[in-house]
Enzyme design. Structure first.
Site, PDB file in Angstrom:
ATOM      1  N   GLY A 189       0.704  -1.226   0.089  1.00  0.00           N
ATOM      2  CA  GLY A 189       0.212   0.152   0.083  1.00  0.00           C
ATOM      3  C   GLY A 189       0.877   1.295  -0.001  1.00  0.00           C
ATOM      4  O   GLY A 189       2.143   0.995  -0.392  1.00  0.00           O
ATOM      5  N   TYR A 190       0.311   2.402   0.233  1.00  0.00           N
ATOM      6  CA  TYR A 190       1.067   3.463   0.541  1.00  0.00           C
ATOM      7  C   TYR A 190       2.408   3.478   1.246  1.00  0.00           C
ATOM      8  O   TYR A 190       3.347   3.658   0.915  1.00  0.00           O
ATOM      9  CB  TYR A 190       0.309   4.847   1.119  1.00  0.00           C
ATOM     10  N   ASN A 205       2.671  -9.013  -0.563  1.00  0.00           N
ATOM     11  CA  ASN A 205       1.293  -8.460  -0.700  1.00  0.00           C
ATOM     12  C   ASN A 205       0.473  -9.744  -1.406  1.00  0.00           C
ATOM     13  O   ASN A 205       0.946 -10.417  -2.113  1.00  0.00           O
ATOM     14  CB  ASN A 205       1.440  -7.325  -1.886  1.00  0.00           C
ATOM     15  N   VAL A 243      -0.360 -12.633   4.176  1.00  0.00           N
ATOM     16  CA  VAL A 243      -0.051 -12.904   5.467  1.00  0.00           C
ATOM     17  C   VAL A 243      -0.979 -13.470   6.436  1.00  0.00           C
ATOM     18  O   VAL A 243      -2.035 -12.760   6.490  1.00  0.00           O
ATOM     19  CB  VAL A 243       0.464 -11.517   6.049  1.00  0.00           C
ATOM     20  N   GLU A 284     -16.239  11.949  -0.141  1.00  0.00           N
ATOM     21  CA  GLU A 284     -15.657  11.859  -1.542  1.00  0.00           C
ATOM     22  C   GLU A 284     -16.450  10.943  -2.293  1.00  0.00           C
ATOM     23  O   GLU A 284     -16.764  11.061  -3.260  1.00  0.00           O
ATOM     24  CB  GLU A 284     -14.426  11.324  -1.364  1.00  0.00           C
ATOM     25  N   ALA A 324      -2.987   8.576   3.387  1.00  0.00           N
ATOM     26  CA  ALA A 324      -1.714   8.311   2.541  1.00  0.00           C
ATOM     27  C   ALA A 324      -0.722   9.125   2.691  1.00  0.00           C
ATOM     28  O   ALA A 324       0.437   8.805   2.476  1.00  0.00           O
ATOM     29  CB  ALA A 324      -2.493   8.451   0.985  1.00  0.00           C
ATOM     30  N   GLN A 325      -1.128  10.627   2.921  1.00  0.00           N
ATOM     31  CA  GLN A 325       0.171  11.403   3.040  1.00  0.00           C
ATOM     32  C   GLN A 325       1.128  11.083   4.217  1.00  0.00           C
ATOM     33  O   GLN A 325       2.147  11.247   4.173  1.00  0.00           O
ATOM     34  CB  GLN A 325      -0.529  12.768   3.666  1.00  0.00           C
TER      35      GLN A 325
HETATM   36  P1  FAD Z   1      -2.938   0.562   2.162  1.00  0.00           P
HETATM   37  O1  FAD Z   1      -2.966   1.450   1.294  1.00  0.00           O
HETATM   38  O2  FAD Z   1      -4.527   0.029   2.559  1.00  0.00           O
HETATM   39  O3  FAD Z   1      -2.274  -0.970   1.879  1.00  0.00           O
HETATM   40  C1  FAD Z   1      -2.414  -2.082   2.471  1.00  0.00           C
HETATM   41  C2  FAD Z   1      -1.858  -3.158   1.473  1.00  0.00           C
HETATM   42  O4  FAD Z   1      -1.642  -4.300   2.247  1.00  0.00           O
HETATM   43  C3  FAD Z   1      -2.880  -3.488   0.417  1.00  0.00           C
HETATM   44  O5  FAD Z   1      -1.833  -3.780  -0.679  1.00  0.00           O
HETATM   45  C4  FAD Z   1      -3.418  -4.764   0.751  1.00  0.00           C
HETATM   46  O6  FAD Z   1      -3.767  -5.579  -0.444  1.00  0.00           O
HETATM   47  C5  FAD Z   1      -2.204  -5.407   1.597  1.00  0.00           C
HETATM   48  N1  FAD Z   1      -2.821  -6.472   2.591  1.00  0.00           N
HETATM   49  C6  FAD Z   1      -3.407  -6.294   3.505  1.00  0.00           C
HETATM   50  N2  FAD Z   1      -3.834  -7.464   4.244  1.00  0.00           N
HETATM   51  C7  FAD Z   1      -2.894  -8.460   3.636  1.00  0.00           C
HETATM   52  C8  FAD Z   1      -2.497  -9.834   3.985  1.00  0.00           C
HETATM   53  N3  FAD Z   1      -2.945 -10.189   5.121  1.00  0.00           N
HETATM   54  N4  FAD Z   1      -1.528 -10.135   3.292  1.00  0.00           N
HETATM   55  C9  FAD Z   1      -1.001  -9.563   2.167  1.00  0.00           C
HETATM   56  N5  FAD Z   1      -1.276  -8.506   1.965  1.00  0.00           N
HETATM   57  C10 FAD Z   1      -2.224  -7.653   2.708  1.00  0.00           C
HETATM   58  N6  FAD Z   1      -5.731   9.691   2.566  1.00  0.00           N
HETATM   59  C11 FAD Z   1      -5.161  10.750   2.095  1.00  0.00           C
HETATM   60  O7  FAD Z   1      -4.215  11.164   2.574  1.00  0.00           O
HETATM   61  N7  FAD Z   1      -5.555  11.765   0.802  1.00  0.00           N
HETATM   62  C12 FAD Z   1      -6.851  11.189   0.430  1.00  0.00           C
HETATM   63  O8  FAD Z   1      -7.377  12.023  -0.354  1.00  0.00           O
HETATM   64  C13 FAD Z   1      -7.655  10.007   0.919  1.00  0.00           C
HETATM   65  N8  FAD Z   1      -8.776   9.792   0.181  1.00  0.00           N
HETATM   66  C14 FAD Z   1      -9.117   8.336   0.595  1.00  0.00           C
HETATM   67  C15 FAD Z   1     -10.003   7.815  -0.106  1.00  0.00           C
HETATM   68  C16 FAD Z   1     -10.669   6.711   0.146  1.00  0.00           C
HETATM   69  C17 FAD Z   1     -11.943   6.193  -0.561  1.00  0.00           C
HETATM   70  C18 FAD Z   1     -10.015   5.879   1.090  1.00  0.00           C
HETATM   71  C19 FAD Z   1     -10.787   4.385   1.540  1.00  0.00           C
HETATM   72  C20 FAD Z   1      -9.013   6.175   1.813  1.00  0.00           C
HETATM   73  C21 FAD Z   1      -8.585   7.463   1.538  1.00  0.00           C
HETATM   74  N9  FAD Z   1      -7.572   8.181   2.468  1.00  0.00           N
HETATM   75  C22 FAD Z   1      -6.758   9.249   2.038  1.00  0.00           C
HETATM   76  C23 FAD Z   1      -6.895   7.261   3.178  1.00  0.00           C
HETATM   77  C24 FAD Z   1      -5.424   6.392   2.451  1.00  0.00           C
HETATM   78  O9  FAD Z   1      -6.028   5.711   1.524  1.00  0.00           O
HETATM   79  C25 FAD Z   1      -4.917   5.328   3.703  1.00  0.00           C
HETATM   80  O10 FAD Z   1      -4.580   6.160   4.846  1.00  0.00           O
HETATM   81  C26 FAD Z   1      -3.632   4.908   3.112  1.00  0.00           C
HETATM   82  O11 FAD Z   1      -4.182   3.953   1.856  1.00  0.00           O
HETATM   83  C27 FAD Z   1      -3.007   3.913   4.115  1.00  0.00           C
HETATM   84  O12 FAD Z   1      -1.943   3.125   3.526  1.00  0.00           O
HETATM   85  P2  FAD Z   1      -1.269   1.805   4.151  1.00  0.00           P
HETATM   86  O13 FAD Z   1      -0.023   1.570   3.171  1.00  0.00           O
HETATM   87  O14 FAD Z   1      -1.378   1.893   5.497  1.00  0.00           O
HETATM   88  O15 FAD Z   1      -2.670   0.850   3.667  1.00  0.00           O
END
Ligand code: FAD
Length: 397
Positions: A12-13, A37, A81, A171, A314-315
């Site tokens: 993810g991000y 992933n 995982v 959104e 995401a930021q």
């Molecule tokens: P994620 O990006 O969710 O990635 C997690 C990854 O782990 C994914 O690829 C998933 O497939 C993988 N994964 C999960 N469980 C397992 C497992 N058991 N085994 C293997 N792989 C796994 N934030 C902003 O800053 N600006 C915005 O405009 C904004 N808009 C948003 C709009 C929407 C509709 C949503 C839902 C969220 C938004 N956010 C925004 C929040 C932002 O998207 C999240 O904070 C961000 O994606 C978090 O990143 P992450 O890396 O923690 O997780």
């Protein structure tokens, strides 16, 4: 001598940014970096509300992981995982052999926070991943298609309830406002038959946002037919719709819950201390009590100067990933880590294709200007992970 093993969980991000940063920072044969992933692709979570409404082809929110990795520097494992074991420094996978690590980066994102609302997990949709949003889009289209084939009046088929008026909820409602007139044309349904209801337990839409921006968003969306039910907790979600506090029922074939997230449950299951599933990380993004267990993204918890938690964004995840890649490189080279400090650049929430609200460069922004800036910000992510070629391939107005 064996190379130090860095295992990154989640593309993810947070996880992907850490991995792309590591492949940039590290020289060949300095460390063995493995990214795990569950899908062969990264989905751009911040764009998922668009394919969920049907306003964007899911392809634009999907990036093949192999296309952004240097295979001679990073090994990619596609697997799920199922357990992390910090005591034995191991990660257990659904299909493959356990992975040993010297440093673990946990970036498996979030899980829905339901606040104990009965029936929500069973009966609502969630904007969480690419397959989930495809399902929502198809479901809404199916409901519209079904409506005119039935003899009885089934208004519930044309009633969409969005639970939560936070960032994601607003959104998503904004995208639906653009999409509903298209669906009405496509399925020969009068626009006034369709109801779009946004239900929020807090006393305001977009809690924590500037009031002028909130008022702009509410007016913009109400003028386009959105009904807001603020200060109104959902008590139950059933196959027929939702029951609000006080007993009022809204019949709806489509309930989409956007009301909050908690940390990934694998952390609690590993015996790590959490608050609503999120780990309060130290200044180096480590889980408490561990030298080698880092948490980035939605599963991490960081407080601002007023001791209030930063929302998971995401930021935040991107900045953590960039920083952690540098710190891990320093560790591997025998250097010391630098403390992480979040730098809030601004916040922008889209209200559909042509409008947005937010604060950037210390200024309040509304309408088209904010919308353009939001798009540019989306492009920046493609640029960070895949450079100009990916940005030009995926960038879309
Ligand atoms: P994620 O990006 O969710 O990635 C997690 C990854 O782990 C994914 O690829 C998933 O497939 C993988 N994964 C999960 N469980 C397992 C497992 N058991 N085994 C293997 N792989 C796994 N934030 C902003 O800053 N600006 C915005 O405009 C904004 N808009 C948003 C709009 C929407 C509709 C949503 C839902 C969220 C938004 N956010 C925004 C929040 C932002 O998207 C999240 O904070 C961000 O994606 C978090 O990143 P992450 O890396 O923690 O997780």
């Amino acid at each position: 001598m064996a190379l130090p093993k860095i295992v990154v969980l989640g593309a993810g991000y947070g996880g992907l940014m850490t991995t792309v940063g590591l492949q940039k920072e590290l020289n060949y044969q300095e460390a063995e970096v493995t990214l795990v992933n569950q899908n062969p692709y990264h989905y751009v979570t911040t764009k998922l509300h668009e394919p969920a409404a049907g306003t964007l082809d899911p392809e634009y929110a999907r990036v093949e992981i192999a296309s952004v990795l240097k295979q001679d520097k990073v090994k990619f494992v596609q697997d799920r995982v199922i357990k992390v074991d910090p005591e034995n420094k191991e990660v257990h996978l659904a299909d493959g052999e356990p992975l040993k690590y010297d440093y673990l980066v946990f970036g498996l994102g979030s899980a829905p926070e339901t606040f104990g609302i009965k029936g929500l997990l069973e009966n609502a949709f969630f904007i969480r991943n690419l397959n989930g949003v495809r399902l929502i889009r198809e479901h809404i289209e199916y409901m519209f298609a079904k409506y005119n084939t039935l003899k009885e009046d089934r208004d519930d088929l044309l009633t969409i309830v969005v639970g939560g008026a936070g960032f994601t909820g607003i959104e998503y409602v904004g995208e639906l406002v653009d999409r509903i007139p298209e669906l009405c044309r496509e399925f020969d349904i009068p626009r006034e038959k369709v109801r779009l209801i946004n239900v929020e337990a807090a006393p305001t839409v977009l809690p924590g946002f500037d009031k002028e921006l909130v008022d702009y968003a509410v007016k913009y969306l109400e003028e386009r037919g959105v009904e807001f039910r603020i200060n109104t907790p959902i008590e139950e979600c059933t196959p027929e719709g939702v029951v609000l506090k006080g007993g009022e029922k809204i019949d709806s074939a489509t309930v989409v819950w956007t009301g909050g997230v908690r940390g990934n449950p694998l952390l609690e299951e590993a015996g790590i201390e959490t608050a609503r599933g999120r780990v309060k990380v130290d200044e180096y993004l480590r889980a408490p009590g561990y030298e080698d267990f880092f948490v980035v993204g939605d599963s991490s918890l960081i407080f601002n100067e007023e001791e209030r938690p930063y929302p998971p964004t995401a930021q935040m995840a991107t900045q953590q990933g960039q920083h952690l890649a540098k710190n891990l490189t320093a560790l591997i080279r025998g250097g010391s880590m630098q403390p992480f400090k979040f730098d809030l650049k601004g916040t922008l929430a889209s209200l559909g294709r042509g409008s947005a609200i937010g604060i950037a460069f210390g200024k309040k922004l509304f309408g088209t200007k904010a919308s353009i800036l939001k798009r540019i910000n989306d492009w920046r992510w493609y640029y960070l992970i895949g450079g100009l070629p990916l940005m030009f391939k995926k960038a879309k107005f």
